[in-house]
Design an enzyme around this catalytic site. Structure first.
Site, short mmCIF file in Angstrom:
data_model
loop_
_atom_site.label_atom_id
_atom_site.label_comp_id
_atom_site.label_asym_id
_atom_site.label_seq_id
_atom_site.Cartn_x
_atom_site.Cartn_y
_atom_site.Cartn_z
N GLU A 98 40.00 42.31 48.23
CA GLU A 98 39.90 43.30 47.16
C GLU A 98 41.30 43.58 46.60
O GLU A 98 42.30 43.44 47.30
CB GLU A 98 39.24 44.55 47.75
CG GLU A 98 39.18 45.79 46.88
CD GLU A 98 38.35 45.67 45.63
OE1 GLU A 98 38.56 44.69 44.87
OE2 GLU A 98 37.51 46.55 45.38
N ASP A 99 41.35 43.98 45.33
CA ASP A 99 42.64 44.32 44.72
C ASP A 99 43.13 45.68 45.19
O ASP A 99 44.23 45.83 45.68
CB ASP A 99 42.56 44.26 43.18
CG ASP A 99 41.34 45.01 42.62
OD1 ASP A 99 40.61 45.65 43.40
OD2 ASP A 99 41.14 44.97 41.39
N ASP A 102 40.15 52.43 46.36
CA ASP A 102 40.45 53.75 45.80
C ASP A 102 39.54 54.76 46.51
O ASP A 102 39.83 55.17 47.62
CB ASP A 102 40.21 53.65 44.29
CG ASP A 102 40.64 54.87 43.52
OD1 ASP A 102 41.61 55.53 43.92
OD2 ASP A 102 40.01 55.18 42.49
P1 IMP Z 1 36.53 52.53 44.32
O1 IMP Z 1 35.07 52.26 44.39
O2 IMP Z 1 36.80 53.93 43.80
O3 IMP Z 1 37.26 52.28 45.62
O4 IMP Z 1 37.11 51.63 43.19
C1 IMP Z 1 37.55 50.38 43.39
C2 IMP Z 1 37.71 49.64 42.09
O5 IMP Z 1 38.15 50.49 41.03
C3 IMP Z 1 38.77 48.61 42.27
O6 IMP Z 1 38.21 47.41 42.71
C4 IMP Z 1 39.37 48.51 40.89
O7 IMP Z 1 38.64 47.56 40.14
C5 IMP Z 1 39.18 49.88 40.30
N1 IMP Z 1 40.43 50.67 40.43
C6 IMP Z 1 40.69 51.65 41.32
N2 IMP Z 1 41.93 52.16 41.16
C7 IMP Z 1 42.48 51.43 40.14
C8 IMP Z 1 43.77 51.45 39.50
O8 IMP Z 1 44.68 52.22 39.82
N3 IMP Z 1 43.94 50.55 38.49
C9 IMP Z 1 42.98 49.69 38.09
N4 IMP Z 1 41.77 49.63 38.67
C10 IMP Z 1 41.52 50.49 39.68
MG MG Z 2 38.15 45.60 41.85
#
Ligand code: IMP
Ligand code: MG
Length: 178
Positions: A98-99, A102
């Protein structure tokens, strides 16, 4: 530097070093395993391609696309898989790449989806972790860098589908989205 970037958070050299360090750990841990690297698209595309080139292992790759639904900037927790794996994984040790983690909502849903396929093992490698923003209990097995809650772009990460091609990770100027 791109005109929309306020400052560089992780330079190209720092990314290279982080990828090499992760690859060294993974290479050691997966020596006698049947590694399947699964990239979570689109954000992980640059990271996955750099990481696998550092792995001196017999491995396979596959990709998955998950769509998260947002209320403005917050994930609603509703995640659908729009492109699934293309192979049977019952004999595979999956490393999901994963990148950025968050809130963890997307990853939690993807992990549950993959676990149903009964892989031999399932672990997570993320380039960036933002633990302060977590909404679910999730600790990545491998993590390149921990950051605060800045919204970041570059090296696969986008804002409105732009900036994925930058070689570094930066903070977007507020004037771009305010
Ligand atoms: P989560 O479900 O909130 O953990 O979101 C994860 C996804 O949101 C990541 O795979 C990213 O594609 C996107 N994301 C979360 N934070 C960032 C950021 O700072 N920049 C760009 N994309 C983000
Ligand atoms: Mg992503």
């Amino acid at each position: 530097m791109h005109k929309d970037v306020e400052r560089v958070l992780i330079s190209q050299e720092e990314i290279k070093a982080a990828v090499a360090s992760l690859a060294a750990q993974i290479q050691k841990d997966y020596k006698n395993k049947n590694l399947l690297v699964v990239g979570l698209l689109k954000g992980s595309v640059l990271f996955v391609s750099d990481l696998i080139r550092e792995l001196n292992l017999d491995l396979s790759i596959d990709f998955i696309v998950a769509s998260s639904y947002y209320n403005g900037t917050e994930s609603t927790g509703h995640v659908t898989i729009s492109k699934d794996l293309s192979m049977d994984v019952s004999d595979k040790d999956i490393l999901l790449v994963e990148d950025v983690v968050d809130t963890g909502v997307t990853l939690q849903a993807v992990l549950a989806h993959l676990q149903k396929k009964n892989p031999k093992s399932l672990k997570v490698c993320t380039l960036i972790d933002k633990p302060a923003r977590r909404k679910v209990h999730l600790v990545p097995d491998y993590c390149g860098k921990e950051l605060g809650d800045d919204f970041i772009i570059g090296y696969g990460l986008d804002f409105c589908e732009k900036y994925r091609n930058l070689g570094y990770i930066g903070v977007l100027k507020k004037s771009v989205y305010l």
